[in-house]
Each structure stands twice: as C-alpha cells, then as structure tokens.
Design a protein around this motif. Structure first.
Motif, mmCIF file in Angstrom:
data_model
loop_
_atom_site.group_PDB
_atom_site.id
_atom_site.type_symbol
_atom_site.label_atom_id
_atom_site.label_comp_id
_atom_site.label_asym_id
_atom_site.label_seq_id
_atom_site.Cartn_x
_atom_site.Cartn_y
_atom_site.Cartn_z
ATOM 1 N N ILE A 176 -0.640 4.090 -10.938
ATOM 2 C CA ILE A 176 -1.596 4.511 -9.926
ATOM 3 C C ILE A 176 -0.836 4.780 -8.632
ATOM 4 N N SER A 177 -1.216 5.841 -7.949
ATOM 5 C CA SER A 177 -0.529 6.207 -6.718
ATOM 6 C C SER A 177 -0.824 5.197 -5.611
ATOM 7 N N SER A 178 -0.089 5.305 -4.523
ATOM 8 C CA SER A 178 -0.215 4.332 -3.434
ATOM 9 C C SER A 178 -1.631 4.294 -2.850
ATOM 10 N N SER A 179 -2.280 5.437 -2.785
ATOM 11 C CA SER A 179 -3.642 5.492 -2.235
ATOM 12 C C SER A 179 -4.708 5.181 -3.279
ATOM 13 N N ASN A 230 -4.248 -6.399 -1.755
ATOM 14 C CA ASN A 230 -2.895 -6.314 -2.333
ATOM 15 C C ASN A 230 -2.893 -6.652 -3.816
ATOM 16 N N THR A 231 -3.800 -6.055 -4.545
ATOM 17 C CA THR A 231 -3.935 -6.370 -5.961
ATOM 18 C C THR A 231 -4.105 -5.087 -6.777
ATOM 19 N N VAL A 232 -3.491 -5.076 -7.934
ATOM 20 C CA VAL A 232 -3.683 -3.990 -8.889
ATOM 21 C C VAL A 232 -4.263 -4.585 -10.162
ATOM 22 N N PHE A 233 -5.119 -3.816 -10.820
ATOM 23 C CA PHE A 233 -5.838 -4.305 -11.990
ATOM 24 C C PHE A 233 -5.591 -3.390 -13.195
ATOM 25 N N SER A 236 -6.538 0.289 -11.562
ATOM 26 C CA SER A 236 -7.134 0.432 -10.239
ATOM 27 C C SER A 236 -6.384 -0.479 -9.278
ATOM 28 N N ARG A 237 -6.639 -0.300 -7.984
ATOM 29 C CA ARG A 237 -5.966 -1.134 -6.999
ATOM 30 C C ARG A 237 -6.868 -1.371 -5.803
ATOM 31 N N ASP A 238 -6.608 -2.464 -5.125
ATOM 32 C CA ASP A 238 -7.307 -2.825 -3.895
ATOM 33 C C ASP A 238 -6.238 -3.070 -2.848
ATOM 34 N N ASN A 239 -6.050 -2.108 -1.956
ATOM 35 C CA ASN A 239 -4.971 -2.216 -0.963
ATOM 36 C C ASN A 239 -5.297 -3.194 0.161
ATOM 37 N N SER A 283 0.805 -1.221 0.000
ATOM 38 C CA SER A 283 0.000 0.000 0.000
ATOM 39 C C SER A 283 0.837 1.270 0.000
ATOM 40 N N SER A 284 2.145 1.155 0.155
ATOM 41 C CA SER A 284 3.008 2.335 0.132
ATOM 42 C C SER A 284 3.705 2.517 -1.210
ATOM 43 N N HIS A 285 3.463 1.615 -2.148
ATOM 44 C CA HIS A 285 4.131 1.665 -3.449
ATOM 45 C C HIS A 285 3.237 2.227 -4.544
#
Length: 124
Positions: A51-54, A77-80, A71-74, A30-32
């Motif tokens: 995509i930014s960390s948030s 831990n997945t990015v799409f 998009s991402r789901d922190n 979530s910090s990357h």
C-alpha cells in the motif's frame, strides 16, 4: 528509523478469516510504502500486498487477489491485512515491511525495515 511489530496471527479453519495488524514506531511511518510478505516452511519469502504511503494505491499477489485487503491508518501508525476465504496454502509466517521507495516495490530487497513475523496456520 521504523520499528514494526505484527500481531493477529493464529490458527483458523479453511474458509475462515483473520486480520493482521502491524504497529509502527517512528515519525516517518506516513512517508513509507508498507507491505506484507509471507514465508512458508522450506520456501522463499514472497510478496503478498503493498500500500502506498497515502493509502491511495494498493497491489496484490495474484494468489491473494480478491481475498486479502491491505489498509493503513496513518494517524495510528498501523497497517492491516484482512484475510478472508483462507486456504491451507496460505499457511506461513507473515511479515510486515516498510520501504522508502514510492513505486510500489514487490521485492524483498526493496524493503529496509521488517517486523519479527506472525504465524498464520490454516487447517483443512
């Protein structure tokens, strides 16, 4: 340390859609800043989207703007990467990457962690 595993690639006809996923291990996901790059045969690896960390900021290459969505789901831990209106020129191996930089990097050397890649083939 972040380990990345992509999935979701395949063969699709022009005009079709695919959704790529990138599962990350490690407590610091979530910090990357996260990104997708692609590399076609005989060509250099090129930036697709970041995509930014948030998840609050996104940027896209001009060639995919309006067609692809990152998009991402922190929590998971997945990015799409949702890819719509695919074109034959989108054919490439797609790589997920992670960076500790926060200024939305777009260069390959700015990303320290990479997945193994997933093949996307778009037929005409």
């Amino acid at each position: 340390q972040v380990q990345l595993v992509e999935s979701g690639g395949g063969l699709v006809q022009a005009g079709g859609s695919l959704r790529l996923s990138c599962a990350a291990s490690g407590r610091t996901f979530s910090s990357h800043t996260m990104a997708w790059f692609r590399q076609a045969p005989g060509k250099e690896r090129e930036f697709v989207a970041a995509i930014s960390s948030s998840g609050g900021r996104t940027i896209y290459a001009d060639s995919v703007k309006g067609r692809f969505t990152i998009s991402r789901d922190n929590v998971k831990n997945t990015v799409f990467l949702q890819m719509n209106s695919l074109k034959p020129e989108d054919t490439a191996v797609y790589y997920c990457a992670a960076s500790v930089l926060v200024n939305m990097p777009v260069r390959v050397f700015q990303y320290g962690y990479w997945g193994q890649g997933t093949q996307v083939t778009v037929s005409s």
